[in-house]
Scaffold this active site. Sequence first.
Site, short mmCIF file in Angstrom:
data_model
loop_
_atom_site.label_atom_id
_atom_site.label_comp_id
_atom_site.label_asym_id
_atom_site.label_seq_id
_atom_site.Cartn_x
_atom_site.Cartn_y
_atom_site.Cartn_z
N ASP A 1 0.86 -1.20 0.00
CA ASP A 1 0.00 0.00 0.00
C ASP A 1 0.89 1.25 0.00
O ASP A 1 0.40 2.37 -0.08
CB ASP A 1 -1.00 -0.01 1.17
CG ASP A 1 -0.34 0.01 2.52
OD1 ASP A 1 0.90 -0.12 2.60
OD2 ASP A 1 -1.07 0.16 3.53
N SER A 2 2.22 1.04 0.04
CA SER A 2 3.15 2.15 -0.20
C SER A 2 2.92 2.73 -1.60
O SER A 2 3.42 3.81 -1.90
CB SER A 2 4.60 1.67 -0.05
OG SER A 2 4.82 0.49 -0.79
N GLU A 30 9.04 -4.55 10.62
CA GLU A 30 9.47 -3.24 10.10
C GLU A 30 9.97 -2.36 11.23
O GLU A 30 9.28 -2.15 12.24
CB GLU A 30 8.31 -2.55 9.37
CG GLU A 30 8.73 -1.17 8.85
CD GLU A 30 7.82 -0.57 7.79
OE1 GLU A 30 6.87 -1.26 7.35
OE2 GLU A 30 8.10 0.58 7.40
O1 KIV Z 1 3.51 -1.17 1.68
C1 KIV Z 1 4.69 -1.56 1.71
O2 KIV Z 1 5.49 -1.32 0.80
C2 KIV Z 1 5.11 -2.34 2.86
C3 KIV Z 1 6.57 -2.60 3.01
C4 KIV Z 1 7.22 -1.37 3.51
C5 KIV Z 1 6.85 -3.79 3.85
O3 KIV Z 1 4.31 -2.72 3.66
#
Ligand code: KIV
Length: 276
Positions: free
Chosen positions: A45-46, A183
């Site tokens: 969701d990044s 994380e």
């Molecule tokens: O949304 C994302 O990219 C993540 C990673 C940072 C593990 O959850």
Amino acid sequence: MSRVTVATIKEKKLNKQKISMLTSYDYSMAAMVDEAGIDMILVGDSVGMVQLGFENTLAVSMDDMVHHTAAVARGTKNALVVGDMPFMSYHVSREEAVRNAGRLIQEGGAQAVKLEGGLERVEFAKAIIDAQIPVMAHIGLTPQSVNAFGGFKVQGKDLDTAKNLIAAAHAFEEAGAFAITLECVPVLLAKKITEELSIPTIGIGAGAYCDGQVLVVNDMLGMFKGHIPKFVKKFANLEPLIKEALLAYKLEVEAGTFPGEEHGFTIKEDVLERLY
Ligand code: KIV
């Protein structure tokens, strides 16, 4: 090469082989990550921050995630595709959690889903796992909790929060998660969790003792203009290269040197004559 499965990922821990994971959000990048032989692709969701320009991940919707997961799935042949469950897609009820996880599998083409949170999210993970959908848990700095945490901060530095993270890791394992993302937790806490669990830990800002590592692909390629966390290593610095190419294009268009003769298509002379 055949598709990496959750069984392959669990076996890698047993065989003490490290696991590689990167994010991707579109077809072209996913195809490159897949061809590089990366074990798992996370459609994180990044995407909200890296591709959609939001300040954090909270605005990302299920429809956004399905759209990007489907593009990534179309670009992969070998990697295990993990679709991220966005904020509020697994918080209200177990039924909603299962239905939304199901969308990432049915419409998005993912083979597994990831969800964030501590002990309070275990029942939702369990409901999804009971629907035969593999779940990767995500504990520590869970970006969807940015408002509750009061910012993006390292988690598990004091006794109580460290104990909470250990308890959550065990609870997700017991619920049947196939792996767990850690994380931004202290290196030696991540080591303890990794040693105690039979399922693999995938670290991001959690040190080298984890069973695997994940990074945001745009960060590690040097393609993201926003804040880059301390734990990111830039394996390339593509932003200046891309800008250089964009500027060269602009200058050639303005100078009339692009397109060249080799970029054009021909027409038969008799056809052309009849046009005049
Ligand atoms: O949304 C994302 O990219 C993540 C990673 C940072 C593990 O959850």
